[in-house]
Write a protein that holds these residues in place. Structure first.
Motif, PDB file in Angstrom:
ATOM      1  N   LYS A   4     -17.943  17.813  14.193  1.00  0.00           N
ATOM      2  CA  LYS A   4     -18.155  17.248  15.309  1.00  0.00           C
ATOM      3  C   LYS A   4     -19.414  16.834  16.112  1.00  0.00           C
ATOM      4  N   GLY A   5     -20.785  17.882  15.321  1.00  0.00           N
ATOM      5  CA  GLY A   5     -21.901  17.250  15.111  1.00  0.00           C
ATOM      6  C   GLY A   5     -22.513  16.186  14.030  1.00  0.00           C
ATOM      7  N   PHE A   6     -21.607  15.463  12.809  1.00  0.00           N
ATOM      8  CA  PHE A   6     -21.594  14.559  12.352  1.00  0.00           C
ATOM      9  C   PHE A   6     -21.665  13.274  13.260  1.00  0.00           C
ATOM     10  N   ILE A   7     -19.677  13.639  13.855  1.00  0.00           N
ATOM     11  CA  ILE A   7     -19.861  12.848  14.403  1.00  0.00           C
ATOM     12  C   ILE A   7     -20.689  12.382  15.744  1.00  0.00           C
ATOM     13  N   ALA A   8     -21.269  12.977  16.453  1.00  0.00           N
ATOM     14  CA  ALA A   8     -22.592  13.230  17.436  1.00  0.00           C
ATOM     15  C   ALA A   8     -23.321  11.863  17.037  1.00  0.00           C
ATOM     16  N   GLY A   9     -23.974  12.235  15.747  1.00  0.00           N
ATOM     17  CA  GLY A   9     -24.971  12.526  15.192  1.00  0.00           C
ATOM     18  C   GLY A   9     -25.073  10.776  14.802  1.00  0.00           C
ATOM     19  N   ILE A  10     -23.724  10.234  14.030  1.00  0.00           N
ATOM     20  CA  ILE A  10     -23.006   9.154  13.929  1.00  0.00           C
ATOM     21  C   ILE A  10     -22.987   8.747  15.145  1.00  0.00           C
ATOM     22  N   VAL A  11     -22.525   8.786  15.948  1.00  0.00           N
ATOM     23  CA  VAL A  11     -22.136   7.910  16.863  1.00  0.00           C
ATOM     24  C   VAL A  11     -23.656   7.350  17.895  1.00  0.00           C
ATOM     25  N   THR A  12     -24.774   8.509  17.457  1.00  0.00           N
ATOM     26  CA  THR A  12     -25.654   7.793  18.385  1.00  0.00           C
ATOM     27  C   THR A  12     -26.617   7.215  17.273  1.00  0.00           C
ATOM     28  N   VAL A  13     -26.398   7.299  16.388  1.00  0.00           N
ATOM     29  CA  VAL A  13     -27.136   5.623  15.398  1.00  0.00           C
ATOM     30  C   VAL A  13     -26.471   4.540  15.814  1.00  0.00           C
ATOM     31  N   GLY A  14     -25.214   4.298  15.767  1.00  0.00           N
ATOM     32  CA  GLY A  14     -24.603   3.166  15.658  1.00  0.00           C
ATOM     33  C   GLY A  14     -25.259   2.592  17.761  1.00  0.00           C
ATOM     34  N   ILE A  15     -25.264   3.740  18.293  1.00  0.00           N
ATOM     35  CA  ILE A  15     -26.113   3.568  19.924  1.00  0.00           C
ATOM     36  C   ILE A  15     -27.538   2.583  19.512  1.00  0.00           C
ATOM     37  N   VAL A  16     -28.086   3.791  18.432  1.00  0.00           N
ATOM     38  CA  VAL A  16     -29.464   2.801  18.672  1.00  0.00           C
ATOM     39  C   VAL A  16     -29.108   1.214  18.146  1.00  0.00           C
ATOM     40  N   LEU A  17     -28.698   1.420  16.586  1.00  0.00           N
ATOM     41  CA  LEU A  17     -28.449   0.149  15.552  1.00  0.00           C
ATOM     42  C   LEU A  17     -28.347  -1.041  17.268  1.00  0.00           C
ATOM     43  N   ALA A  18     -27.197  -0.924  17.515  1.00  0.00           N
ATOM     44  CA  ALA A  18     -26.888  -1.392  18.573  1.00  0.00           C
ATOM     45  C   ALA A  18     -28.196  -2.586  20.095  1.00  0.00           C
ATOM     46  N   LEU A  19     -28.569  -0.733  19.899  1.00  0.00           N
ATOM     47  CA  LEU A  19     -29.636  -1.412  20.935  1.00  0.00           C
ATOM     48  C   LEU A  19     -30.951  -1.984  20.482  1.00  0.00           C
ATOM     49  N   GLU A  73     -23.129  28.878  14.356  1.00  0.00           N
ATOM     50  CA  GLU A  73     -22.096  27.703  14.687  1.00  0.00           C
ATOM     51  C   GLU A  73     -23.392  26.485  15.170  1.00  0.00           C
ATOM     52  N   ASP A  74     -24.055  26.672  16.173  1.00  0.00           N
ATOM     53  CA  ASP A  74     -24.437  25.977  17.159  1.00  0.00           C
ATOM     54  C   ASP A  74     -25.786  25.910  15.756  1.00  0.00           C
ATOM     55  N   ALA A  75     -26.422  26.417  15.277  1.00  0.00           N
ATOM     56  CA  ALA A  75     -27.477  25.923  14.108  1.00  0.00           C
ATOM     57  C   ALA A  75     -27.373  24.782  13.412  1.00  0.00           C
ATOM     58  N   LYS A  76     -25.210  24.767  12.659  1.00  0.00           N
ATOM     59  CA  LYS A  76     -24.793  24.150  11.845  1.00  0.00           C
ATOM     60  C   LYS A  76     -24.682  22.640  12.082  1.00  0.00           C
ATOM     61  N   ARG A  77     -24.093  22.687  13.748  1.00  0.00           N
ATOM     62  CA  ARG A  77     -24.472  21.686  15.031  1.00  0.00           C
ATOM     63  C   ARG A  77     -25.362  21.181  14.933  1.00  0.00           C
ATOM     64  N   PHE A  78     -26.418  21.345  15.435  1.00  0.00           N
ATOM     65  CA  PHE A  78     -28.078  20.394  15.336  1.00  0.00           C
ATOM     66  C   PHE A  78     -28.065  19.552  13.632  1.00  0.00           C
ATOM     67  N   GLY A  79     -27.904  20.579  13.371  1.00  0.00           N
ATOM     68  CA  GLY A  79     -28.192  19.945  11.527  1.00  0.00           C
ATOM     69  C   GLY A  79     -27.377  18.884  11.135  1.00  0.00           C
ATOM     70  N   ALA A  80     -25.786  18.847  11.424  1.00  0.00           N
ATOM     71  CA  ALA A  80     -25.233  18.303  11.819  1.00  0.00           C
ATOM     72  C   ALA A  80     -25.583  17.023  12.396  1.00  0.00           C
ATOM     73  N   ILE A  81     -25.702  17.518  12.922  1.00  0.00           N
ATOM     74  CA  ILE A  81     -26.279  15.762  14.119  1.00  0.00           C
ATOM     75  C   ILE A  81     -27.511  15.225  13.314  1.00  0.00           C
ATOM     76  N   ALA A  82     -28.568  16.213  12.738  1.00  0.00           N
ATOM     77  CA  ALA A  82     -30.135  15.424  12.670  1.00  0.00           C
ATOM     78  C   ALA A  82     -29.624  14.653  11.430  1.00  0.00           C
ATOM     79  N   VAL A  83     -28.698  14.909  10.373  1.00  0.00           N
ATOM     80  CA  VAL A  83     -28.373  13.968   9.251  1.00  0.00           C
ATOM     81  C   VAL A  83     -28.676  12.638   9.199  1.00  0.00           C
ATOM     82  N   PRO A  84     -27.552  12.170  10.028  1.00  0.00           N
ATOM     83  CA  PRO A  84     -27.610  11.121  10.174  1.00  0.00           C
ATOM     84  C   PRO A  84     -28.529   9.983  10.611  1.00  0.00           C
ATOM     85  N   ASN A  85     -29.389  11.088  11.412  1.00  0.00           N
ATOM     86  CA  ASN A  85     -30.291   9.885  12.783  1.00  0.00           C
ATOM     87  C   ASN A  85     -31.310  10.138  10.942  1.00  0.00           C
ATOM     88  N   ILE A  86     -32.133  11.071  11.205  1.00  0.00           N
ATOM     89  CA  ILE A  86     -33.150  11.218   9.962  1.00  0.00           C
ATOM     90  C   ILE A  86     -32.436   9.867   8.655  1.00  0.00           C
TER      91      ILE A  86
END
Length: 96
Positions: A4-19, A73-86
């Motif tokens: 879920k965190g990785f998908i959220a990170g990819i969605v965030t990158v997609g929104i930023v790309l569209a912007l 698990e929260d730490a893993k989720r935030f780490g997974a969000i960070a990977v696509p963005n970085i």
């Protein structure tokens, strides 16, 4: 949780790309994605340190033995969000 965190990170990158595409300012990609990645990494580190200090279940004010999501698990989720963005920010900076 990690998925879920990785998908959220990819969605965030997609929104930023569209912007960035709509405003024609590609510098948004490095600024916003880099900031989101850095904040996510800091939160992941904070949750990891918190899990070491307090354990996965307790809090400062109450010794709660049942917690729905552990701090690790929260730490893993935030780490997974960070990977696509970085990665997006690093690819933009490397491409120049």
């Amino acid at each position: 949780m990690i998925k879920k965190g990785f998908i959220a990170g990819i969605v965030t990158v997609g929104i930023v790309l569209a912007l960035a595409a709509f405003t024609e300012k590609s510098s948004y990609l490095s600024f916003v994605s880099g900031t989101m990645g850095a904040v996510s990494l800091v939160l992941a580190l904070a949750y990891l340190i918190d899990s070491i200090v307090l354990g996965s279940t307790g809090t400062f004010f109450s010794a709660k033995k049942t917690r729905k999501v552990s701090r690790v698990e929260d730490a893993k989720r935030f780490g997974a969000i960070a990977v696509p963005n970085i990665l997006a920010a690093l690819i933009y900076v490397a491409a120049g």
